[in-house]
Design a protein around this motif. Sequence first.
Motif, PDB file in Angstrom:
ATOM      1  N   LEU A 167       0.834  -1.202   0.000  1.00  0.00           N
ATOM      2  CA  LEU A 167       0.000   0.000   0.000  1.00  0.00           C
ATOM      3  C   LEU A 167       0.869   1.253   0.000  1.00  0.00           C
ATOM      4  CD1 LEU A 167      -2.801  -1.055   2.524  1.00  0.00           C
ATOM      5  CD2 LEU A 167      -2.851  -1.107   0.023  1.00  0.00           C
ATOM      6  N   ASP A 168       2.125   1.073  -0.381  1.00  0.00           N
ATOM      7  CA  ASP A 168       3.057   2.189  -0.499  1.00  0.00           C
ATOM      8  C   ASP A 168       2.992   2.695  -1.936  1.00  0.00           C
ATOM      9  OD1 ASP A 168       5.228   3.908  -0.739  1.00  0.00           O
ATOM     10  OD2 ASP A 168       6.493   2.740   0.601  1.00  0.00           O
ATOM     11  N   GLY A 169       2.557   3.926  -2.113  1.00  0.00           N
ATOM     12  CA  GLY A 169       2.405   4.469  -3.458  1.00  0.00           C
ATOM     13  C   GLY A 169       3.681   4.454  -4.264  1.00  0.00           C
ATOM     14  N   ALA A 170       4.836   4.385  -3.587  1.00  0.00           N
ATOM     15  CA  ALA A 170       6.115   4.417  -4.301  1.00  0.00           C
ATOM     16  C   ALA A 170       6.448   3.087  -4.959  1.00  0.00           C
ATOM     17  CB  ALA A 170       7.235   4.812  -3.340  1.00  0.00           C
ATOM     18  N   ASP A 171       5.888   1.981  -4.446  1.00  0.00           N
ATOM     19  CA  ASP A 171       6.258   0.681  -5.025  1.00  0.00           C
ATOM     20  C   ASP A 171       5.073  -0.231  -5.311  1.00  0.00           C
ATOM     21  OD1 ASP A 171       5.477  -0.379  -2.594  1.00  0.00           O
ATOM     22  OD2 ASP A 171       7.479  -0.857  -1.902  1.00  0.00           O
ATOM     23  N   ALA A 172       3.841   0.259  -5.106  1.00  0.00           N
ATOM     24  CA  ALA A 172       2.667  -0.568  -5.376  1.00  0.00           C
ATOM     25  C   ALA A 172       2.567  -0.833  -6.876  1.00  0.00           C
ATOM     26  CB  ALA A 172       1.406   0.124  -4.866  1.00  0.00           C
ATOM     27  N   ASN A 173       2.432  -2.115  -7.242  1.00  0.00           N
ATOM     28  CA  ASN A 173       2.338  -2.466  -8.659  1.00  0.00           C
ATOM     29  C   ASN A 173       0.885  -2.725  -9.046  1.00  0.00           C
ATOM     30  OD1 ASN A 173       1.714  -5.062  -7.762  1.00  0.00           O
ATOM     31  ND2 ASN A 173       3.809  -5.816  -8.031  1.00  0.00           N
ATOM     32  N   GLU A 174       0.693  -3.235 -10.259  1.00  0.00           N
ATOM     33  CA  GLU A 174      -0.661  -3.441 -10.765  1.00  0.00           C
ATOM     34  C   GLU A 174      -1.434  -4.445  -9.921  1.00  0.00           C
ATOM     35  OE1 GLU A 174      -2.885  -4.865 -14.924  1.00  0.00           O
ATOM     36  OE2 GLU A 174      -0.722  -4.457 -14.877  1.00  0.00           O
ATOM     37  N   ASP A 175      -0.771  -5.532  -9.493  1.00  0.00           N
ATOM     38  CA  ASP A 175      -1.450  -6.526  -8.651  1.00  0.00           C
ATOM     39  C   ASP A 175      -1.886  -5.910  -7.324  1.00  0.00           C
ATOM     40  OD1 ASP A 175      -1.123  -8.484 -10.556  1.00  0.00           O
ATOM     41  OD2 ASP A 175       0.708  -9.297  -9.657  1.00  0.00           O
ATOM     42  N   LEU A 194      -6.132  -5.855   6.694  1.00  0.00           N
ATOM     43  CA  LEU A 194      -5.207  -4.722   6.637  1.00  0.00           C
ATOM     44  C   LEU A 194      -4.308  -4.795   7.863  1.00  0.00           C
ATOM     45  CD1 LEU A 194      -4.526  -2.122   5.033  1.00  0.00           C
ATOM     46  CD2 LEU A 194      -6.068  -0.901   6.581  1.00  0.00           C
ATOM     47  N   LYS A 195      -2.980  -4.956   7.632  1.00  0.00           N
ATOM     48  CA  LYS A 195      -2.058  -5.213   8.735  1.00  0.00           C
ATOM     49  C   LYS A 195      -0.975  -4.141   8.810  1.00  0.00           C
ATOM     50  CE  LYS A 195      -2.497 -10.244   9.158  1.00  0.00           C
ATOM     51  NZ  LYS A 195      -1.742 -11.485   9.364  1.00  0.00           N
ATOM     52  N   PRO A 196      -0.743  -3.581  10.012  1.00  0.00           N
ATOM     53  CA  PRO A 196       0.380  -2.657  10.198  1.00  0.00           C
ATOM     54  C   PRO A 196       1.642  -3.420  10.564  1.00  0.00           C
ATOM     55  CG  PRO A 196      -0.894  -2.738  12.206  1.00  0.00           C
ATOM     56  CD  PRO A 196      -1.549  -3.701  11.234  1.00  0.00           C
ATOM     57  N   GLN A 197       2.754  -2.698  10.708  1.00  0.00           N
ATOM     58  CA  GLN A 197       4.030  -3.330  11.071  1.00  0.00           C
ATOM     59  C   GLN A 197       4.102  -3.503  12.589  1.00  0.00           C
ATOM     60  OE1 GLN A 197       5.675  -4.136   8.205  1.00  0.00           O
ATOM     61  NE2 GLN A 197       3.931  -3.097   7.299  1.00  0.00           N
ATOM     62  N   ARG A 198       3.207  -4.302  13.136  1.00  0.00           N
ATOM     63  CA  ARG A 198       3.142  -4.491  14.578  1.00  0.00           C
ATOM     64  C   ARG A 198       3.080  -5.961  14.911  1.00  0.00           C
ATOM     65  NH1 ARG A 198       1.352   0.013  17.414  1.00  0.00           N
ATOM     66  NH2 ARG A 198       2.008  -1.174  19.223  1.00  0.00           N
ATOM     67  N   GLU A 199       3.530  -6.285  16.140  1.00  0.00           N
ATOM     68  CA  GLU A 199       3.465  -7.651  16.634  1.00  0.00           C
ATOM     69  C   GLU A 199       2.283  -7.785  17.601  1.00  0.00           C
ATOM     70  OE1 GLU A 199       5.308 -10.236  15.705  1.00  0.00           O
ATOM     71  OE2 GLU A 199       6.375  -8.977  14.280  1.00  0.00           O
ATOM     72  N   GLY A 200       1.748  -9.005  17.716  1.00  0.00           N
ATOM     73  CA  GLY A 200       0.652  -9.242  18.642  1.00  0.00           C
ATOM     74  C   GLY A 200      -0.685  -8.882  18.025  1.00  0.00           C
ATOM     75  N   GLY A 201      -1.763  -9.222  18.712  1.00  0.00           N
ATOM     76  CA  GLY A 201      -3.111  -8.960  18.200  1.00  0.00           C
ATOM     77  C   GLY A 201      -3.624  -7.587  18.586  1.00  0.00           C
ATOM     78  N   LYS A 213     -11.127   2.353   6.274  1.00  0.00           N
ATOM     79  CA  LYS A 213      -9.743   2.832   6.387  1.00  0.00           C
ATOM     80  C   LYS A 213      -9.172   3.126   5.002  1.00  0.00           C
ATOM     81  CE  LYS A 213      -5.906   3.567   8.780  1.00  0.00           C
ATOM     82  NZ  LYS A 213      -5.794   4.643   9.785  1.00  0.00           N
ATOM     83  N   LEU A 214      -9.444   2.259   4.041  1.00  0.00           N
ATOM     84  CA  LEU A 214      -8.961   2.499   2.686  1.00  0.00           C
ATOM     85  C   LEU A 214      -9.653   3.704   2.053  1.00  0.00           C
ATOM     86  CD1 LEU A 214      -8.538  -1.033   1.020  1.00  0.00           C
ATOM     87  CD2 LEU A 214      -6.802   0.434   2.036  1.00  0.00           C
ATOM     88  N   LYS A 215     -10.965   3.805   2.230  1.00  0.00           N
ATOM     89  CA  LYS A 215     -11.701   4.922   1.636  1.00  0.00           C
ATOM     90  C   LYS A 215     -11.226   6.262   2.173  1.00  0.00           C
ATOM     91  CE  LYS A 215     -15.894   2.194   0.814  1.00  0.00           C
ATOM     92  NZ  LYS A 215     -17.289   1.920   1.250  1.00  0.00           N
ATOM     93  N   GLU A 216     -10.899   6.284   3.470  1.00  0.00           N
ATOM     94  CA  GLU A 216     -10.428   7.526   4.092  1.00  0.00           C
ATOM     95  C   GLU A 216      -9.048   7.935   3.599  1.00  0.00           C
ATOM     96  OE1 GLU A 216     -10.503   6.532   8.192  1.00  0.00           O
ATOM     97  OE2 GLU A 216     -12.709   6.531   8.333  1.00  0.00           O
ATOM     98  N   LEU A 236      -0.981   5.216   4.273  1.00  0.00           N
ATOM     99  CA  LEU A 236      -1.203   3.775   4.125  1.00  0.00           C
ATOM    100  C   LEU A 236       0.098   2.997   3.997  1.00  0.00           C
ATOM    101  CD1 LEU A 236      -4.268   3.590   1.692  1.00  0.00           C
ATOM    102  CD2 LEU A 236      -4.233   3.015   4.127  1.00  0.00           C
ATOM    103  N   SER A 237       1.225   3.680   3.844  1.00  0.00           N
ATOM    104  CA  SER A 237       2.481   2.977   3.591  1.00  0.00           C
ATOM    105  C   SER A 237       2.930   2.135   4.775  1.00  0.00           C
ATOM    106  CB  SER A 237       3.583   3.977   3.223  1.00  0.00           C
ATOM    107  OG  SER A 237       3.823   4.882   4.288  1.00  0.00           O
TER     108      SER A 237
END
Length: 319
Positions: A167-175, A194-201, A213-216, A236-237
């Motif tokens: 979800l990083d606009g700099a490297d997001a490809n067509e897929d 949708l997952k952040p760079q975090r550990e645990g639930g 979250k995506l629409k916003e 979103l990155s």
Amino acid sequence: IEPVILFVVQPNETNTVDQRLLEFALWDNHEIPVVRMSLGEIHSRVVLDEVSGRLTIQNDNDGSGSGGAVVVQEVAVVYFRAGYAPTDYPSGYNMSDGSGIEWLARERLERGCAAKCPNLGYHLAGTKKVQQELARRGAVEQFFENDADDVDVAAQIRTAFAGLYSLDGADANEDDMEAVKDVLFNDAQGQYVLKPQREGGGYNYYGDNLANKLKENCTITIDDDGNKDVTLSPDLSEFILMERLFPPQQRAILLRNGQVEGTGMSISELGCFGAIVTSGDGEVVHNEYAGFLLRTKFSGVDEGGVASGFATLSSPYLC
């Protein structure tokens, strides 16, 4: 100088049971002592020799801090049980003025010659973003020769991957963008997480929360022919979009703290551990299977952390 294994832990650590088992086993089987310290304590008590790379702990003999005889212990192994979440660095990341003491302590440990568990590369490999990049076409294949047999092995490994999308606009490809559009325009939010760079639930987004979250954080434009285009917000990155998995369900009774939590349909997740030891130049000394962890939760629960209270520990014999 006495060699020790340094356990990096959180201040006022409560998740100590398995840590203590490791500590006791190290002493009972090898007579290797363990020292437990937070990153803040490491900043004030662990010294790095800039020439040799040795990490040493300076201790008062009586522990009173009164300036008596000093006992020096050399850190042979650094075992990280903390340092994986932003909350482990409460002083921030400013190293220039010395205020980010936990970050400075982490840097000191990484610069030392003690073995790290995990080392920085394996720590980063456990993040969602690196996992997403490793799942890209060609990433697995680069570790294999170009003959037919190795290509088949890479293909077999890839069948175990879930869909992982940047979800990083700099490297997001067509897929990646097709997966985003699937959520925004096809009401497919139930098929993704949708997952952040975090550990645990407790940090993931599911269902309508994911869609919102995506629409916003997406700008949608429509051209004269009615074609829709999506631009990702930089906010979103820090996330990846992952294909949601749907394990088989079974009826179960879940226990927590010796009490029945409830009964109902449940799903389980099996994680397998490995232990790998390498030399500084990457030579593999040991690489073996090292056990498993099975987590079970009610099928209607999205999150899955045990320590965070969403799941319970279980056994394959019960599945």
